[in-house]
Design an enzyme around this catalytic site. Structure first.
Site, PDB file in Angstrom:
ATOM      1  CE  LYS A 210      -3.981   2.140  -5.153  1.00 28.99           C
ATOM      2  NZ  LYS A 210      -3.635   1.482  -6.456  1.00 28.99           N
TER       3      LYS A 210
ATOM      4  CE1 TYR B 175      -0.358   2.150  -2.100  1.00 29.40           C
ATOM      5  CE2 TYR B 175      -1.283   1.820   0.091  1.00 29.40           C
ATOM      6  CZ  TYR B 175      -1.187   1.445  -1.237  1.00 29.40           C
ATOM      7  OH  TYR B 175      -1.917   0.379  -1.707  1.00 29.40           O
TER       8      TYR B 175
ATOM      9  CB  THR C 238      -5.487   0.284  -0.710  1.00 34.87           C
ATOM     10  OG1 THR C 238      -5.260   0.025   0.663  1.00 34.87           O
ATOM     11  CG2 THR C 238      -5.261   1.770  -0.944  1.00 34.87           C
ATOM     12  CG  ASP C 239      -7.881  -1.716   3.775  1.00 39.40           C
ATOM     13  OD1 ASP C 239      -6.751  -1.315   3.440  1.00 39.40           O
ATOM     14  OD2 ASP C 239      -8.048  -2.647   4.593  1.00 39.40           O
ATOM     15  CD  GLU C 240      -2.603   1.005   3.566  1.00 37.71           C
ATOM     16  OE1 GLU C 240      -1.955   2.026   3.811  1.00 37.71           O
ATOM     17  OE2 GLU C 240      -2.100  -0.113   3.423  1.00 37.71           O
TER      18      GLU C 240
HETATM   19  P1  NAD Z   1       3.648  -4.343  -5.883  1.00 37.27           P
HETATM   20  O1  NAD Z   1       4.417  -3.169  -5.397  1.00 37.27           O
HETATM   21  O2  NAD Z   1       4.063  -5.716  -5.482  1.00 37.27           O
HETATM   22  O3  NAD Z   1       3.606  -4.329  -7.483  1.00 37.27           O
HETATM   23  C1  NAD Z   1       3.429  -3.156  -8.218  1.00 37.27           C
HETATM   24  C2  NAD Z   1       3.803  -3.464  -9.658  1.00 37.27           C
HETATM   25  O4  NAD Z   1       3.600  -2.260 -10.413  1.00 37.27           O
HETATM   26  C3  NAD Z   1       5.273  -3.852  -9.835  1.00 37.27           C
HETATM   27  O5  NAD Z   1       5.374  -4.952 -10.702  1.00 37.27           O
HETATM   28  C4  NAD Z   1       5.910  -2.615 -10.450  1.00 37.27           C
HETATM   29  O6  NAD Z   1       7.006  -2.913 -11.287  1.00 37.27           O
HETATM   30  C5  NAD Z   1       4.737  -2.045 -11.230  1.00 37.27           C
HETATM   31  N1  NAD Z   1       4.873  -0.609 -11.465  1.00 37.27           N
HETATM   32  C6  NAD Z   1       5.183   0.345 -10.552  1.00 37.27           C
HETATM   33  N2  NAD Z   1       5.245   1.556 -11.143  1.00 37.27           N
HETATM   34  C7  NAD Z   1       4.939   1.349 -12.461  1.00 37.27           C
HETATM   35  C8  NAD Z   1       4.809   2.207 -13.578  1.00 37.27           C
HETATM   36  N3  NAD Z   1       5.001   3.529 -13.472  1.00 37.27           N
HETATM   37  N4  NAD Z   1       4.466   1.658 -14.767  1.00 37.27           N
HETATM   38  C9  NAD Z   1       4.264   0.327 -14.880  1.00 37.27           C
HETATM   39  N5  NAD Z   1       4.381  -0.526 -13.866  1.00 37.27           N
HETATM   40  C10 NAD Z   1       4.707  -0.032 -12.663  1.00 37.27           C
HETATM   41  O7  NAD Z   1       2.151  -4.058  -5.462  1.00 37.27           O
HETATM   42  P2  NAD Z   1       1.000  -5.059  -5.034  1.00 37.27           P
HETATM   43  O8  NAD Z   1       1.111  -5.324  -3.581  1.00 37.27           O
HETATM   44  O9  NAD Z   1       0.938  -6.171  -5.993  1.00 37.27           O
HETATM   45  O10 NAD Z   1      -0.265  -4.128  -5.227  1.00 37.27           O
HETATM   46  C11 NAD Z   1      -0.953  -4.091  -6.475  1.00 37.27           C
HETATM   47  C12 NAD Z   1      -2.090  -3.099  -6.365  1.00 37.27           C
HETATM   48  O11 NAD Z   1      -2.959  -3.482  -5.297  1.00 37.27           O
HETATM   49  C13 NAD Z   1      -1.634  -1.676  -6.064  1.00 37.27           C
HETATM   50  O12 NAD Z   1      -2.422  -0.801  -6.823  1.00 37.27           O
HETATM   51  C14 NAD Z   1      -1.896  -1.517  -4.578  1.00 37.27           C
HETATM   52  O13 NAD Z   1      -2.174  -0.169  -4.270  1.00 37.27           O
HETATM   53  C15 NAD Z   1      -3.120  -2.392  -4.401  1.00 37.27           C
HETATM   54  N6  NAD Z   1      -3.282  -2.968  -3.061  1.00 37.27           N
HETATM   55  C16 NAD Z   1      -2.311  -3.761  -2.523  1.00 37.27           C
HETATM   56  C17 NAD Z   1      -2.510  -4.329  -1.269  1.00 37.27           C
HETATM   57  C18 NAD Z   1      -1.498  -5.256  -0.656  1.00 37.27           C
HETATM   58  O14 NAD Z   1      -1.736  -5.739   0.455  1.00 37.27           O
HETATM   59  N7  NAD Z   1      -0.400  -5.566  -1.314  1.00 37.27           N
HETATM   60  C19 NAD Z   1      -3.685  -4.061  -0.552  1.00 37.27           C
HETATM   61  C20 NAD Z   1      -4.637  -3.230  -1.129  1.00 37.27           C
HETATM   62  C21 NAD Z   1      -4.444  -2.698  -2.395  1.00 37.27           C
HETATM   63  P1  TYD Z   2       2.527  -3.322   5.438  1.00 35.92           P
HETATM   64  O1  TYD Z   2       2.731  -4.673   4.817  1.00 35.92           O
HETATM   65  O2  TYD Z   2       3.525  -2.252   5.157  1.00 35.92           O
HETATM   66  O3  TYD Z   2       1.056  -2.895   5.095  1.00 35.92           O
HETATM   67  P2  TYD Z   2       0.223  -1.574   5.499  1.00 35.92           P
HETATM   68  O4  TYD Z   2       0.102  -0.926   4.200  1.00 35.92           O
HETATM   69  O5  TYD Z   2      -1.027  -2.110   6.069  1.00 35.92           O
HETATM   70  O6  TYD Z   2       0.912  -0.724   6.450  1.00 35.92           O
HETATM   71  O7  TYD Z   2       2.502  -3.527   7.009  1.00 35.92           O
HETATM   72  C1  TYD Z   2       1.494  -4.302   7.646  1.00 35.92           C
HETATM   73  C2  TYD Z   2       1.542  -3.958   9.114  1.00 35.92           C
HETATM   74  O8  TYD Z   2       2.796  -4.416   9.650  1.00 35.92           O
HETATM   75  C3  TYD Z   2       1.510  -2.466   9.398  1.00 35.92           C
HETATM   76  O9  TYD Z   2       0.774  -2.243  10.603  1.00 35.92           O
HETATM   77  C4  TYD Z   2       2.957  -2.092   9.620  1.00 35.92           C
HETATM   78  C5  TYD Z   2       3.537  -3.341  10.234  1.00 35.92           C
HETATM   79  N1  TYD Z   2       4.959  -3.601   9.960  1.00 35.92           N
HETATM   80  C6  TYD Z   2       5.828  -3.833  11.039  1.00 35.92           C
HETATM   81  O10 TYD Z   2       5.438  -3.803  12.204  1.00 35.92           O
HETATM   82  N2  TYD Z   2       7.139  -4.075  10.729  1.00 35.92           N
HETATM   83  C7  TYD Z   2       7.601  -4.109   9.453  1.00 35.92           C
HETATM   84  O11 TYD Z   2       8.806  -4.337   9.241  1.00 35.92           O
HETATM   85  C8  TYD Z   2       6.693  -3.874   8.367  1.00 35.92           C
HETATM   86  C9  TYD Z   2       7.143  -3.888   6.921  1.00 35.92           C
HETATM   87  C10 TYD Z   2       5.364  -3.639   8.685  1.00 35.92           C
END
Ligand code: NAD
Ligand code: TYD
Length: 383
Positions: free
Chosen positions: A183, A179, A153-155
């Site tokens: 990561k 988080y 992630t960019d975080e």
């Molecule tokens: P998500 O939370 O929707 O899905 C995570 C999945 O991992 C789920 O299906 C969960 O059951 C599974 N999981 C969790 N713990 C586990 C374990 N111990 N063993 C096996 N499976 C397990 O997450 P997402 O939003 O799809 O994100 C996927 C990846 O992308 C993550 O690594 C996250 O850090 C990264 N990421 C997400 C975003 C975003 O905007 N969602 C942005 C940047 C990076």
């Molecule tokens: P989120 O999806 O949790 O992603 P991030 O990991 O970037 O924090 O949230 C996106 C942005 O929205 C973040 O600035 C937090 C904000 N946010 C709210 O303002 N209200 C909400 O209920 C949630 C879930 C997020």
């Protein structure tokens, strides 16, 4: 056939055999659908623990695909990881599995350390044992037929000031939430397995994804569903925090390019070139819903807040800010754009329309994934 021989034959195979961890989660499921459609000959094994965030309903339609297998299991289970890699002759791991919600990491960081750091390390050990320790070939990581691709992630880069340039691959890590720190820890382990043992790896750090199958506790689905139920739209603080929004299928395209053309040992940042404040996001969602599902047509939406208004934006409610809330994220995608000729296809407008449309058509899915745990969590955090 002894393991070693089985392994050598997989190297000669014209098709790939992928282990996709977290494939029942938001991005993982989108990636599985994308991959199976584009590369139908490949074997795709999904390993997912089905936490609150993972749901088999996200993989509906794939049950009868010949190369698709779902395994309910945990990435922290070394023996399971090892047997999956060996029995399926996996040559490519795409590692999505993680605890992914910043707010949950604030309330309960342990699971983040366990899954994101320990789980990633368990997978790395299994990959090293299978691909390096048991292999008789002395190929350099660069000419290896194997790949461990880690989704990050960019975080991990922390927070930007208003005029700072976007995060590049050389920006120093400065994670602020449990988080992001977990990561970052996993990214360092992946890097160390390449530098120390020669494990062939790539990493991608992407910005905020949105699109189908995102769990309803994340910002955009939460806004859509709360609008439909006439509930407040909770915006942390002043709502001026900025995220760089990336449509999930564009993220999948980026990962595909890295797997096919990326250089081993490298990190690639993937962004949407789409910086928006949270207020801009919520207004965009409300505007699309005002058009597709006007309040006047919604007999179910009768709340004190909507009765005298004709836009869902009247539901916007500023609530207490998230502790340590990063102010701004932005990605400098120069590397992947130039080297791998990557560009997102969706604009914010087109991606958001697709997303809102998908949720409107999949309200049953929303009910399926919103179990008791979700209700409990929402009550704790938003009541
Ligand atoms: P998500 O939370 O929707 O899905 C995570 C999945 O991992 C789920 O299906 C969960 O059951 C599974 N999981 C969790 N713990 C586990 C374990 N111990 N063993 C096996 N499976 C397990 O997450 P997402 O939003 O799809 O994100 C996927 C990846 O992308 C993550 O690594 C996250 O850090 C990264 N990421 C997400 C975003 C975003 O905007 N969602 C942005 C940047 C990076
Ligand atoms: P989120 O999806 O949790 O992603 P991030 O990991 O970037 O924090 O949230 C996106 C942005 O929205 C973040 O600035 C937090 C904000 N946010 C709210 O303002 N209200 C909400 O209920 C949630 C879930 C997020």
């Amino acid at each position: 056939m002894p393991d070693q021989q089985k392994f050598q034959s997989s190297v000669l195979s014209p098709h790939n055999s992928l282990l996709i961890t977290g494939g029942a989660g938001f991005i993982g499921a989108n990636f599985v659908h994308y991959w199976v459609k584009k590369y139908p000959q490949d074997k795709v094994v999904v390993l997912d623990a089905l936490t609150y965030a993972g749901n088999k309903a996200n993989l509906t339609g794939l049950e009868n695909h010949p190369g698709f297998h779902f395994v309910h299991g945990d990435i922290r289970d070394y023996d399971l990881a090892l047997s999956l890699l060996q029995e399926n002759q996996i040559d490519t791991i795409v590692h999505f599995a993680a605890e992914s919600h910043v707010d949950r990491s604030i309330h309960g960081p342990d699971a983040f350390v366990d899954t994101n750091i320990m789980g990633t390390h368990t997978l790395l050990k299994a990959a090293k044992t299978t691909w390096l320790d048991k292999s008789s070939s002395a190929l350099s990581p660069q000419s290896s037929p194997f790949r461990f691709h880690h989704i990050s992630t960019d975080e991990v880069y922390g927070s930007l000031g208003p005029d700072d340039p976007g995060f590049s691959e050389t920006t120093a890590y400065a994670p602020n939430s449990p988080y992001a720190s977990s990561k970052a820890g996993s990214d360092f382990l992946v890097r160390a397995y390449y530098k120390t043992y020669g494990l062939p790896m790539t990493i991608s750090n992407c910005s905020n994804n949105y699109g189908p199958y995102q769990h309803p506790e994340k910002l955009i689905p939460l806004l859509i569903l709360n609008c439909l139920e006439g509930k407040p739209l909770p915006i942390y603080g002043d709502g001026l925090n900025i995220r760089d929004w990336l449509y999930v299928e564009d993220h999948c395209r980026g990962i595909d390019l890295i797997l096919k053309k990326g250089r081993i040992g490298e990190t690639y940042n993937i962004g949407g070139n789409c910086e928006k404040t949270n207020l801009e996001v919520v207004h965009a969602v409300c505007a699309i819903l005002d058009e597709l599902q006007p309040l006047s047509s919604q007999s179910s939406v009768h709340s004190p807040q909507t009765s005298s208004f004709n836009s869902y934006s009247s539901l916007i409610t500023h609530i207490k800010d998230r502790p340590g809330h990063d102010r701004r994220y932005a990605i400098d995608a120069t590397k992947i754009t130039g080297e791998l000729v990557y560009a997102p296809v969706e604009s914010f407008e087109s991606g958001m329309r697709k997303t809102v449309g998908w949720y409107l058509e999949n309200l049953e899915w929303c009910k399926t994934v919103m179990g008791e745990n979700y209700q409990e969590w929402i009550e704790q955090n938003y009541s």
